[in-house]
Design a protein around this motif. Structure first.
Motif, mmCIF file in Angstrom:
data_model
loop_
_atom_site.group_PDB
_atom_site.id
_atom_site.type_symbol
_atom_site.label_atom_id
_atom_site.label_comp_id
_atom_site.label_asym_id
_atom_site.label_seq_id
_atom_site.Cartn_x
_atom_site.Cartn_y
_atom_site.Cartn_z
ATOM 1 N N LEU A 8 -38.022 -73.017 58.267
ATOM 2 C CA LEU A 8 -37.194 -73.033 59.470
ATOM 3 C C LEU A 8 -37.462 -74.301 60.264
ATOM 4 O O LEU A 8 -36.548 -74.978 60.712
ATOM 5 C CB LEU A 8 -37.499 -71.816 60.340
ATOM 6 C CG LEU A 8 -36.661 -70.560 60.036
ATOM 7 C CD1 LEU A 8 -37.182 -69.380 60.790
ATOM 8 C CD2 LEU A 8 -35.205 -70.803 60.378
ATOM 9 N N ARG A 11 -35.779 -77.221 58.790
ATOM 10 C CA ARG A 11 -34.346 -77.318 59.049
ATOM 11 C C ARG A 11 -34.076 -77.841 60.442
ATOM 12 O O ARG A 11 -33.205 -78.673 60.663
ATOM 13 C CB ARG A 11 -33.692 -75.952 58.894
ATOM 14 C CG ARG A 11 -33.298 -75.718 57.427
ATOM 15 C CD ARG A 11 -33.236 -74.263 57.104
ATOM 16 N NE ARG A 11 -31.898 -73.770 57.200
ATOM 17 C CZ ARG A 11 -31.591 -72.489 57.119
ATOM 18 N NH1 ARG A 11 -32.530 -71.605 56.976
ATOM 19 N NH2 ARG A 11 -30.353 -72.079 57.189
ATOM 20 N N LYS A 15 -32.101 -81.269 61.405
ATOM 21 C CA LYS A 15 -30.962 -81.308 62.312
ATOM 22 C C LYS A 15 -31.240 -82.314 63.419
ATOM 23 O O LYS A 15 -30.364 -83.053 63.833
ATOM 24 C CB LYS A 15 -30.720 -79.927 62.923
ATOM 25 C CG LYS A 15 -30.082 -78.958 61.949
ATOM 26 C CD LYS A 15 -29.047 -78.060 62.646
ATOM 27 C CE LYS A 15 -28.218 -77.317 61.628
ATOM 28 N NZ LYS A 15 -28.812 -76.043 61.183
ATOM 29 N N ASP A 241 -32.656 -55.575 49.508
ATOM 30 C CA ASP A 241 -31.961 -56.105 50.674
ATOM 31 C C ASP A 241 -31.985 -55.079 51.800
ATOM 32 O O ASP A 241 -32.626 -54.036 51.695
ATOM 33 C CB ASP A 241 -30.527 -56.514 50.321
ATOM 34 C CG ASP A 241 -29.688 -55.317 49.913
ATOM 35 O OD1 ASP A 241 -28.615 -55.541 49.319
ATOM 36 O OD2 ASP A 241 -30.089 -54.158 50.157
ATOM 37 N N TYR A 324 -38.547 -61.297 54.946
ATOM 38 C CA TYR A 324 -38.216 -62.636 55.415
ATOM 39 C C TYR A 324 -36.721 -62.712 55.648
ATOM 40 O O TYR A 324 -35.959 -61.922 55.114
ATOM 41 C CB TYR A 324 -38.677 -63.712 54.430
ATOM 42 C CG TYR A 324 -37.949 -63.732 53.116
ATOM 43 C CD1 TYR A 324 -38.366 -62.941 52.067
ATOM 44 C CD2 TYR A 324 -36.840 -64.556 52.927
ATOM 45 C CE1 TYR A 324 -37.696 -62.969 50.871
ATOM 46 C CE2 TYR A 324 -36.174 -64.577 51.726
ATOM 47 C CZ TYR A 324 -36.609 -63.792 50.693
ATOM 48 O OH TYR A 324 -35.954 -63.816 49.492
ATOM 49 N N ILE A 325 -36.331 -63.711 56.448
ATOM 50 C CA ILE A 325 -34.911 -63.855 56.762
ATOM 51 C C ILE A 325 -34.309 -64.869 55.795
ATOM 52 O O ILE A 325 -34.792 -65.985 55.687
ATOM 53 C CB ILE A 325 -34.726 -64.386 58.191
ATOM 54 C CG1 ILE A 325 -35.644 -63.666 59.164
ATOM 55 C CG2 ILE A 325 -33.278 -64.264 58.603
ATOM 56 C CD1 ILE A 325 -35.149 -62.372 59.653
ATOM 57 N N SER A 326 -33.279 -64.448 55.123
ATOM 58 C CA SER A 326 -32.573 -65.396 54.265
ATOM 59 C C SER A 326 -31.184 -65.590 54.836
ATOM 60 O O SER A 326 -30.820 -65.001 55.845
ATOM 61 C CB SER A 326 -32.501 -64.852 52.841
ATOM 62 O OG SER A 326 -31.511 -63.844 52.784
ATOM 63 N N ASP A 327 -30.417 -66.396 54.173
ATOM 64 C CA ASP A 327 -29.067 -66.632 54.680
ATOM 65 C C ASP A 327 -28.215 -65.377 54.641
ATOM 66 O O ASP A 327 -27.257 -65.239 55.394
ATOM 67 C CB ASP A 327 -28.379 -67.725 53.849
ATOM 68 C CG ASP A 327 -29.020 -69.075 54.104
ATOM 69 O OD1 ASP A 327 -28.995 -69.927 53.208
ATOM 70 O OD2 ASP A 327 -29.560 -69.246 55.220
ATOM 71 N N GLU A 328 -28.594 -64.483 53.704
ATOM 72 C CA GLU A 328 -27.760 -63.284 53.589
ATOM 73 C C GLU A 328 -28.324 -62.115 54.396
ATOM 74 O O GLU A 328 -27.882 -61.001 54.247
ATOM 75 C CB GLU A 328 -27.659 -62.845 52.118
ATOM 76 C CG GLU A 328 -26.917 -63.844 51.243
ATOM 77 C CD GLU A 328 -27.887 -64.723 50.483
ATOM 78 O OE1 GLU A 328 -28.988 -64.226 50.200
ATOM 79 O OE2 GLU A 328 -27.543 -65.860 50.174
ATOM 80 N N GLY A 329 -29.348 -62.383 55.208
ATOM 81 C CA GLY A 329 -29.896 -61.271 55.981
ATOM 82 C C GLY A 329 -31.349 -61.062 55.625
ATOM 83 O O GLY A 329 -31.967 -61.855 54.932
ATOM 84 N N GLU A 330 -31.874 -59.957 56.101
ATOM 85 C CA GLU A 330 -33.295 -59.721 55.902
ATOM 86 C C GLU A 330 -33.543 -59.177 54.503
ATOM 87 O O GLU A 330 -32.855 -58.293 54.028
ATOM 88 C CB GLU A 330 -33.808 -58.726 56.935
ATOM 89 C CG GLU A 330 -35.316 -58.785 57.074
ATOM 90 C CD GLU A 330 -35.761 -58.054 58.318
ATOM 91 O OE1 GLU A 330 -34.884 -57.458 58.974
ATOM 92 O OE2 GLU A 330 -36.960 -58.056 58.609
#
Lengths: 842, 157
Positions: A8, A11, A15, A241, A324-330
């Protein structure tokens, strides 16, 4: 978890750097635009001319002036010609001059004072002649000569103007060129800079591409690594998921749960591995988590969870779940370890341990019971022997008696040793810390063993020096045990030799005891062995010395318990020196008190006629005790059990009750309680417990049952005498005090006899003072409050040392004072005083 | 149609190919290879006028100039290309390529600040440009073309 955070952060950092690059680009473009603008302005400036050909204009005025002069000459020569051309020339000159005077482009020229003066002169000339010129032909013709003259005079001035102008504008061209050059240079720099920026951007782009490429390869490497880890992990890994659907499942999971990978992926965890009875809780938990985000299980550390295999069997697992948090959710990652075997092993271990502990306990109980069982008959034997020894015996009988006595004593000491070892081992030994005279103790012990030593032809001496502290704090019995043990060993293993017991100071707070003998010695290899239990080095032919071998083991333990060190210097055939050190603190008692104690010992008390109730169920013990008591001329009555004992106690008063503990039908403690709670004549009579074993807990039990003291079996004359001394001292008054004086006995126990005596005398002094003060108060008619206060205070002190009668008398005074009953105070005080006079020092 | 009327006096002048010997040197004389045209102040002021408001490098402060477009003037006598020479009273002369003339610039000015120009005031005619309006009128060539005290245009071929 840290990796997730790191990603994180990365990223965000990316940015941020992107943002910075954009800002930088915009700034660059802006500055570029500014620079270009400036260049454009400069170019524009150059593109326009701010001046006409100034020098030419200035030079032209000379020409026009000359032409004008020529014209004047012509007119003079040929008067008939028209004056128009003259006028023309004049006008032209005039207009030229006007320009020179007014035009902005001649500003610099006009600065030159010579030029401006010349210009002014010329203008003045022209202005003078304007009217004449405009007037008419005659006017002009009349003045031609004058005109010519004045014009001619003006000549040098006109030249000045033109020269001055040239001078002023000389540098102009150079300046312009310089300016142009600068501009070109600037433009050149600008272009270079732009080129440079462009190249930099390209370089940065290339670098970033390279970085990205490297990052990608790293990512793929990590990814592969991770895959390998997951695949080879011994623990089952399930990844699910947010809805509980399994999205990854490794080989170990297949092994543990039984589901194949294809079967598992896509199904929900609940349906796969959650035991049926927990499915609802599982769903509820998931629901709650989805709604509130509350984490109970996730990230909580390893948990013991029951899980279900494919075949339906339930088994214990140790699980950790994190997310963990991924782009598709936890995403939830869980590790499962099958701990069925571990649990089994644990259970077995626990069982084994419990069994072992139970075994230990059983062993100890056995030892205790055994020792009790063994001591009881021993008690009988030894007691009887003592009694027998006092009867008339033939020489042969005497000899046989000696043998029996020795054997019995030996047997007793073995039993005691075993008991002691078990107590020491179980850690239930509590050391006494009482003041003792170490010199006297040691010398007495040595004296006591003199006969034994001489019996084997040995000399036994005690050596010490003046540096010994008079009193130290220690456990008298245990130290005696150690010394006796070592001395006995020395005697055992030495024949016709010498034994020296040396007591010295090892340091300021350590005493050293050495028992040096000239006996057989101990081989170096055996030095360690001898201190372990049940080892004797007696497998030699000379079985002269006998023993269970427990002695040194106990000695070792006791010395360690007391914080000291034990060692041996010895060699085979060269004798031995068994030494030990003990850290002993000097007692703060004064010599006088110890002497007093010794003096007390010397007094011979008399117990004749004392009425003693003996409650003992065992006949042998009863007989023995009876005989012993008879030796002291006591009046003995027997009860064979507790019930009888209580009955007898109800009927007639006794001076002392000896109560056996372990009796059938009614135990000694119960009987004591009954006697104490009764209103019979013996409610306050001292009761002494007779028992073969008394731990501290037992002691407390006896005392709380109302008993005063504990007498250990087998009873010896000495211990019995001590008991009698304690409880039958002096007259009945003193008896009563000591008899009802569980409190004082307790005090003695707590502080030690000497300290308790000190406290007692202090209390006595206080009581004396208090009574005198009360008398004074009553004479002076002091307030009731003060009288009540003082009597209350000293009543408390009396209670501390167990002077209960005193206390009661004082409390009566307090009560009377509180009720303002002054008449009663006098008699009550007299009563208290008389009680006080009968108080005896214990 | 109007044009015809404006150039009426010019046409008249053309009817008389021989120039008047008493052509005032304050008139504008246009010389061609075969003819000479003389235009007076009135002739010019009858034509379409263009007015400039501008400062010049020779004068002080803003000026107004009223005049006739040089291009239009030449066109009215049929000159639309070639070279002309602008000549002044003081014999200053400068050549101009007709093709470079713009519709509005230069003008042959006959009024300066509303007044006819005396020779002293750079009259009779001054070829001026609207210098302030554009940088292209601020070049040395333009300045050189700005002939004052102009009274003769020679059409060269």
């Amino acid at each position: 978890m840290r990796n997730i955070v790191g990603a994180l952060d990365q990223r965000i950092a990316q940015k941020r750097s992107l943002f910075l690059v954009i800002v930088f680009c915009i700034a660059g473009v802006f500055f570029l635009w500014l620079a270009i603008n400036q260049a454009r302005e400069d170019v524009e400036l150059l593109a326009t001319a701010s001046t006409d050909n100034v020098q030419w204009s200035a030079a032209q005025i000379e020409v026009e002036f000359l032409v004008f002069e020529n014209q004047i000459a012509d007119s003079l020569l040929s008067p008939e010609i028209d004056n128009q051309p003259l006028r023309r020339r004049f006008d032209i000159l005039y207009s030229r001059t006007r320009i020179l005077r007014a035009s902005p482009m001649f500003r610099e020229t006009r600065i030159d004072p010579e030029v401006s003066e010349s210009l002014a002169e010329v203008s003045a000339f022209l202005d003078r002649w304007v009217l004449v010129i405009d007037d008419g032909d005659e006017a002009i013709e009349d003045r031609l000569e004058q005109l010519k003259q004045e014009a001619s005079d003006l000549h040098p001035l006109v030249r000045n103007i033109s020269l001055g102008t040239i001078e002023a504008f000389a540098g102009r061209g150079d300046t312009t060129r310089e300016h142009a050059t600068n501009m070109l240079v600037q433009l050149g720099s600008l272009v270079s800079f732009m080129l440079f920026t462009l190249i930099s951007i390209v370089a940065i782009l290339i670098y970033m591409m390279e970085r990205m490429r490297r990052k990608n390869s790293e990512i793929s490497r990590t990814h592969n690594q991770l895959q390998a880890i997951i695949a080879t992990s011994l623990d089952g890994i399930l990844v699910a998921d947010r809805s509980g659907k399994v999205i990854d499942y490794n080989g170990a999971a297949t092994r543990i749960f039984g589901y194949s990978r294809e079967r598992a992926i896509g199904s929900s965890i609940g349906e796969l591995i959650v035991p049926e009875n927990m499915i609802e809780a599982h769903h509820k938990g998931m629901e709650r988590y989805r709604k509130t985000g509350e984490k109970k299980v996730v990230g909580a550390g390893p948990l013991k969870l029951e899980a279900r295999r494919k075949d339906g069997s339930i088994f214990p697992t140790e699980a950790t779940i994190s997310s963990y948090i991924s782009d598709e959710g936890e995403i939830f990652v869980s590790f499962f370890r099958d701990i069925t075997n571990q649990e089994l092993a644990k259970k077995e271990l626990v069982e084994a341990r419990d069994k072992a502990l139970a075994g230990e306990k059983a062993k100890e109980e056995l030892i205790l019971v055994m020792s009790h069982e063994m001591r009881t008959p021993l008690n009988g034997v030894l007691g009887s022997l003592e009694v027998l020894a006092d009867t008339k015996l033939s020489a042969k009988q005497k000899k046989l008696l000696e043998v029996v006595d020795t054997s019995a004593n030996l047997l007793l000491s073995h039993v005691n040793n075993v008991l002691e070892i078990s107590r020491v081992n179980s850690g239930r030994l509590k050391l006494d810390q009482a003041p003792l005279d170490i010199l006297t103790l040691t010398s007495e012990l040595v004296l006591g063993q003199q006969a034994r030593a001489e019996a084997r032809g040995n000399t036994l001496v005690f050596e010490s020096d003046d540096t010994m502290p008079p009193l130290v704090l220690g456990d008298r019995n245990r130290i005696s045990q150690i010394l006796l043990n070592l001395i006995e060993n020395a005697i055992k293993f030495t024949k016709d030799g010498s034994i020296r017991v040396v007591l010295s100071k090892a340091s300021d707070h350590e005493l050293k005891f050495e028992i040096k003998d000239t006996g057989v010695g101990i081989a170096k290899e055996d030095h360690v062995k001898i201190f372990s239990e049940f080892v004797t080095l007696d497998r030699s032919f000379m079985r002269e010395a006998e023993g269970t071998g427990l002695g040194l083991g106990i000695v070792h333990r006791l010395v360690s318990l007391m914080g000291g060190e034990l060692g041996v210097d010895s060699a085979l055939g060269k004798g031995s020196n068994f030494w030990f050190t003990l850290p002993l603190r000097s007692s703060s008692q004064s010599e006088a008190n110890s002497r007093a104690q010794l003096a007390l010992k010397a007094v011979e008390p008399n117990y004749a006629g004392a009425r003693v109730l003996l409650v003992e169920d065992n006949q042998i013990n009863r007989v023995v005790a009876n005989e012993m008591l008879k030796k002291f001329d006591c009046d003995v009555e027997e009860a064979h059990n507790g019930i009888m004992g209580v009955e007898l106690a109800e009927t007639r008063p006794y001076d002392l009750i000896l109560m056996d503990i372990s009796m059938p039908k009614m135990a000694g403690t119960t009987a004591s309680e009954k006697i104490r709670s009764s209103s019979g004549p013996n409610a306050k009579t001292p009761i002494v417990a007779l028992t073969a074993h008394a731990s501290d807990r037992d002691r407390e039990k006896f005392l709380s049952a109302g008993m005063n003291e504990v007498l250990l079996k087998p009873i010896s004359l000495l211990s019995l005498e001590k008991t009698l001394k304690n409880f039958l001292n002096g007259n009945t008054m003193g008896q009563k005090i000591m008899g009802e004086n569980c409190v004082y006995a307790e005090l003695c126990k707590t502080l030690g006899d000497e300290q308790a005596a000190v406290v007692f005398s202090k209390v006595q002094a206080e009581l004396q003072e208090g009574l005198d003060a009360l008398a004074q108060m009553m004479r002076e008619d002091a307030s009731n409050k003060n009288i009540a206060g003082l009597s209350h205070k000293i009543a408390g002190s009396a209670a501390v040392v167990g002077l209960n009668e005193m206390r009661e008398a004082l409390l009566e005074i307090e009560a009377a004072a509180k009720e303002k009953n002054r008449h009663a105070l006098g008699p009550l005080l007299a009563k208290a005083a008389s009680v006080f006079t009968s108080v005896e020092t214990p | 149609m109007l044009r015809f009327f404006q150039f009426f006096p010019l046409a008249l002048a053309l009817l008389f190919p021989i120039s008047f010997a008493a052509a005032d040197e304050l008139d504008l004389t246009i010389e061609r290879s075969d003819e000479t045209i003389v235009l007076t102040f009135d002739d010019l002021s009858a034509m379409d006028a263009i007015k400039y408001e501008t400062s010049t490098i020779w004068t002080e402060g803003d000026q107004t100039f009223t005049g006739v477009s040089l291009k239009a003037l030449l066109a009215s006598i049929g000159v639309e290309d070639g070279t002309i020479s602008l000549t002044a009273l003081d014999d200053y002369a400068f050549d101009i390529d007709v093709a470079t003339l713009e519709d509005d610039a230069p003008i042959v000015a006959y009024l300066n600040n509303g007044e006819p120009m005396s020779v002293r005031g750079w009259g009779p005619f001054w070829v001026v440009f609207p210098y302030d309006s554009d940088g292209r009128y601020q070049t040395e060539i333009v300045y050189s073309q700005s002939v004052w005290q102009m009274n003769r245009i020679v059409i060269l071929d």
